[in-house]
Enzyme design. Structure first.
Site, PDB file in Angstrom:
ATOM      1  N   GLN A  54      -0.876  -7.065  -3.768  1.00 21.86           N
ATOM      2  CA  GLN A  54      -0.734  -5.931  -4.678  1.00 21.86           C
ATOM      3  C   GLN A  54      -0.524  -6.315  -6.137  1.00 21.86           C
ATOM      4  OE1 GLN A  54      -1.803  -2.597  -4.275  1.00 21.86           O
ATOM      5  NE2 GLN A  54      -0.636  -2.860  -2.396  1.00 21.86           N
ATOM      6  N   ARG A  93       6.456   1.198  -3.875  1.00 21.10           N
ATOM      7  CA  ARG A  93       5.511   0.241  -4.461  1.00 21.10           C
ATOM      8  C   ARG A  93       6.122  -1.157  -4.495  1.00 21.10           C
ATOM      9  NH1 ARG A  93       0.101  -0.481  -5.201  1.00 21.10           N
ATOM     10  NH2 ARG A  93      -0.512  -0.925  -7.344  1.00 21.10           N
ATOM     11  N   SER A 108      -0.899   1.939  -9.981  1.00 21.50           N
ATOM     12  CA  SER A 108      -1.727   2.280  -8.829  1.00 21.50           C
ATOM     13  C   SER A 108      -2.553   3.518  -9.145  1.00 21.50           C
ATOM     14  CB  SER A 108      -0.826   2.562  -7.623  1.00 21.50           C
ATOM     15  OG  SER A 108      -1.550   3.136  -6.550  1.00 21.50           O
ATOM     16  N   SER A 109      -3.583   3.752  -8.325  1.00 26.28           N
ATOM     17  CA  SER A 109      -4.346   4.996  -8.393  1.00 26.28           C
ATOM     18  C   SER A 109      -4.051   5.920  -7.222  1.00 26.28           C
ATOM     19  CB  SER A 109      -5.853   4.695  -8.425  1.00 26.28           C
ATOM     20  OG  SER A 109      -6.210   4.035  -9.613  1.00 26.28           O
ATOM     21  N   THR A 167      -6.967   0.792   1.187  1.00 23.98           N
ATOM     22  CA  THR A 167      -5.745   1.569   1.414  1.00 23.98           C
ATOM     23  C   THR A 167      -5.990   2.479   2.613  1.00 23.98           C
ATOM     24  OG1 THR A 167      -5.253   1.539  -0.952  1.00 23.98           O
ATOM     25  CG2 THR A 167      -4.179   3.222   0.258  1.00 23.98           C
ATOM     26  N   THR A 221      -0.737   0.955   1.568  1.00 17.02           N
ATOM     27  CA  THR A 221      -1.739  -0.057   1.265  1.00 17.02           C
ATOM     28  C   THR A 221      -1.213  -1.478   1.336  1.00 17.02           C
ATOM     29  OG1 THR A 221      -3.291  -0.788  -0.459  1.00 17.02           O
ATOM     30  CG2 THR A 221      -1.204   0.117  -1.200  1.00 17.02           C
ATOM     31  N   GLY A 276      -9.126   4.263  -1.360  1.00 14.95           N
ATOM     32  CA  GLY A 276     -10.327   4.065  -2.168  1.00 14.95           C
ATOM     33  C   GLY A 276     -10.098   3.349  -3.473  1.00 14.95           C
ATOM     34  N   GLY A 277      -8.931   2.693  -3.652  1.00 20.28           N
ATOM     35  CA  GLY A 277      -8.689   1.958  -4.883  1.00 20.28           C
ATOM     36  C   GLY A 277      -8.759   2.867  -6.090  1.00 20.28           C
ATOM     37  N   ASP A 310      -2.975  -5.815  -8.979  1.00 14.34           N
ATOM     38  CA  ASP A 310      -3.137  -4.534  -9.669  1.00 14.34           C
ATOM     39  C   ASP A 310      -2.500  -4.556 -11.060  1.00 14.34           C
ATOM     40  OD1 ASP A 310      -4.635  -3.391  -7.720  1.00 14.34           O
ATOM     41  OD2 ASP A 310      -3.090  -2.064  -6.939  1.00 14.34           O
TER      42      ASP A 310
END
Length: 676
Positions: free
Chosen positions: A509, A164, A537-538, A472, A490, A564-565, A512
């Site tokens: 990013q 990340r 993040s998801s 993503t 992503t 898909g966020g 987020d």
């Protein structure tokens, strides 16, 4: 005939030549000295040679034979087509030993070619990501981040890899909302997203190198060939990429490198089917291949990233751009991390997901743990066909209610655990079976709860952060040894921050993070900006295993995940439930209507799916009307999942891999001996 099989020698010609040579010898063909042979031997009957089985590994097999992906021959799935909301008729495919599912045919081929050479799942992941960064720049790339779960079949061990992005050392809690703590004006242009403030220090390259050092079999520098070749020789722009260029034209127009690459000389966006070359990307790949991740995080490539983040204007006429504060030290100091995955039991299975800073693993496990208290098997879809069938009202209701409760907890408590601890210091308290049973008790069969409240764990009050996440991509891989990789990667929004350097786009990013450090009550938000912190993040790459008789984790069963966020969690839950509770195959579970809810009164039913009737405001669809009758606010907006699923199955007494690629994107499944 495919390119691969056309290069094979004809077995009939080979046998005929052998026979002729034998007969020549038998009939006194001479010994080369001009004297006839004195001894005549009887003719030898050649052995019967069976026709060679065509090697269709890493090819697409259809009614017309097989075709090499990217060859341009009829039936080539890499031939660019307009982007589509849903492609009918996709069915599960099977392979004997190895398989890869990605959202782009050229990326699937690159990964499959590595597996065919005997490469590991991680080797294939490196090759896949390098191609995706070229052919799907709107979704992922060198300038972004990623999460990976790796299953080592020999050690029966799952490790989570965290790539990340991080906030720069100079960031403050107001980094996204103000130019500085004293200059309290918003970042330009148009907020943080298109400014340098949204760009986190990229993590994907360092993470892939870490995983490769742990699990790679082939040489690192040999995994970049497919991407380098495509970048140098050119590839055709796909429908999704063309749409992304057109949709991001305003943002991209502020960056001269992006303009030169994505637009024609007359200023129009490059269109579907246009052949495009990216020599700058090829040069960057060559540097990484030769120098490893250090070639990206130090030196000229790193300097180019820092320079682009700190740019102060762009476009024609020029507009002011608020620069980011990233330095060369931020890149040089970036560290990928190995983390313990989030693993819990679900019925007769173990499910492992990504740990924080992703909320995906905890939220998926939380929703499943709530659903475990209901018999979902009696609420499976009706009229099950290759598209997954028609979900039932109660099936959608129960899953959506469980997700509302799961999202409520994740919104309040989950962030980068290097900075903010979970309740109790680990996921255990949030995923406790008794706690989730009490959460399940909040679900009514006759009425939707609308919006759920977070659970209370006796910890310090935390502010609630609701973040709109976006694009993503995801891929799933199993190699010959049974090792598995599920990786979600992503650049955040489509085309990231619109900042381009050295052939690749930089992420946005950091958006987020919560833009404000406290919520409306003044409580500190767990997901606030802090120096070196990773935004929540998801992303939810997920592995499923059988449960042994003694309750321990057994053999690999399934790998899946999706872009898909914020809705990634919903896409993964419906796919896992579809496979485990409703008996759908890998493609049916992937095809199944995208449905679910975050923590709001709205329940989504993907209107792009043929099972959903959106005519007349949904009044003619019994599923829509049934949910409305339970108090759900139903949205039938088209969903854009990109699920890639692999399941280990028994077929005709043989253990095979079964794969499904999301019909809402352009991806395909490839492996050895693929069969319909």
């Amino acid at each position: 005939m495919s390119l691969a099989t056309s290069r094979r020698p004809d077995w009939r010609l080979s046998t005929t030549l052998t026979a002729c040579l034998l007969l020549l010898s038998a009939c006194g063909g001479g010994n080369g000295d001009g004297v006839d042979n004195a001894v005549v031997t009887p003719p030898v009957t050649p052995p019967v040679t069976e026709p060679a089985v065509p090697d269709t590994a890493c090819e697409v097999v259809n009614s017309g034979g097989s075709v090499v992906v990217g060859s341009g021959l009829p039936g080539d799935p890499a031939a660019p087509e307009p982007a589509s909301g849903y492609r009918l008729g996709k069915t599960a495919v099977h392979a004997k030993q190895y398989m890869v599912v990605t959202a782009n045919p050229l990326a699937s081929r690159a990964g499959c070619d590595v597996l065919k050479q005997g490469g590991s799942a991680v080797d294939a992941a490196v090759a896949v990501q390098m191609v995706l960064g070229l052919v799907e720049p709107q979704s992922s790339g060198l300038g972004g981040g990623a999460f990976m779960l790796h299953y080592d079949a020999a050690q029966k061990k799952v490790v989570a890899y965290d790539g990340r992005e991080t906030a720069p050392a100079a960031a403050t809690e107001n980094y996204l909302r103000w130019v500085s703590d004293t200059q309290r004006t918003a970042p330009q242009p148009g907020g943080a997203r298109a400014s340098g403030r949204s760009i986190g220090t990229p993590g994907a390259v360092r993470m892939l190198e870490m995983a490769h050092k742990d699990h790679g079999k082939l040489a690192w520098n040999g995994l970049f060939g497919s991407a380098e070749q495509l970048a140098s020789n050119g590839f055709q722009i796909s429908g999704r990429m063309a749409d992304a260029i057109r949709g991001g034209a305003t943002g991209l127009s502020r960056d001269p490198e992006a303009v030169a690459y994505f637009f024609n000389a007359d200023g129009s966006p490059r269109a579907l089917g246009t052949t495009i070359k990216n020599p700058a990307y090829a040069a960057t790949l060559k540097t990484i291949a030769e120098k490893g991740a250090d070639g990206f995080y130090t030196g000229a490539v790193a300097q180019g990233i820092v320079d682009k983040i700190r740019v102060t204007s762009g476009g024609t006429p020029a507009v002011a751009i608020t620069p980011g504060l990233t330095t060369m030290e931020d890149l040089a100091n970036y560290q990928a991390k190995r983390r313990d995955p989030v693993c819990t039991t679900y019925r007769a299975y173990w499910v492992c997901g990504m740990s924080p800073p992703s909320s995906g693993g905890i939220a998926v496990a939380s929703a499943l743990g709530i659903l475990e208290n209901f018999d979902l098997s009696i609420h499976k879809p009706t009229a099950i066909d290759i598209e997954g069938g028609k979900p039932t009202v109660m099936g959608v209701h129960l899953v959506s209610e469980a997700e509302r409760l799961a999202y409520a907890d994740r919104d309040k408590y989950v962030a980068d655990t290097d900075f903010v601890s979970l309740p109790g210091g680990s996921p255990a308290m949030m995923l406790d079976k008794n706690y989730l049973r009490s959460r399940a008790g909040l679900i009514r069969f006759d009425r939707s709860m609308g919006t759920a409240s977070a659970g209370v764990f006796g910890t310090a009050p935390a502010g609630v952060s609701l973040i709109e996440e976006r694009g993503t991509t995801h891929f799933s891989i199993v190699d010959k040894q049974g090792n598995a990789v599920v990786m979600t990667t992503t650049v955040e929004a489509g085309m990231g921050s619109y900042h381009m350097t050295q052939g690749f786009l930089l992420n946005n990013q950091l958006t987020d993070f919560s833009a404000t450090p406290t919520d409306s009550t003044g409580a500190p938000v767990a997901n606030r900006v802090e120096p070196g912190k990773r935004p929540r993040s998801s992303m939810a790459p997920t592995l499923v295993f059988k449960k042994n008789a003694d309750g321990s984790m057994g053999d690999f069963l399934m790998g899946t995940g999706s872009p898909g966020g914020g809705t990634i969690i919903q896409y993964v839950v419906k796919t896992v439930v579809g496979a485990l509770d409703w008996g759908l195959d890998a493609q049916q579970a992937t095809n199944l209507v995208d449905f679910g809810a975050s923590n709001s009164a709205t329940t989504s039913l993907g209107g792009e799916h043929p099972s959903i009737n959106t005519a007349n405001g949904g009044a003619d669809d019994p599923l829509i009307m049934g949910l409305r009758g339970l108090g759900h606010t139903v949205s039938t907006s088209a969903q854009s999942s990109g699920i890639g699923t692999i399941i280990r199955v028994q077929r005709n007494g043989q253990s095979l891999l079964q794969g499904g690629a999301d019909p809402r994107r352009e991806g395909i499944v490839l492996g050895d001996a693929i069969q319909p």
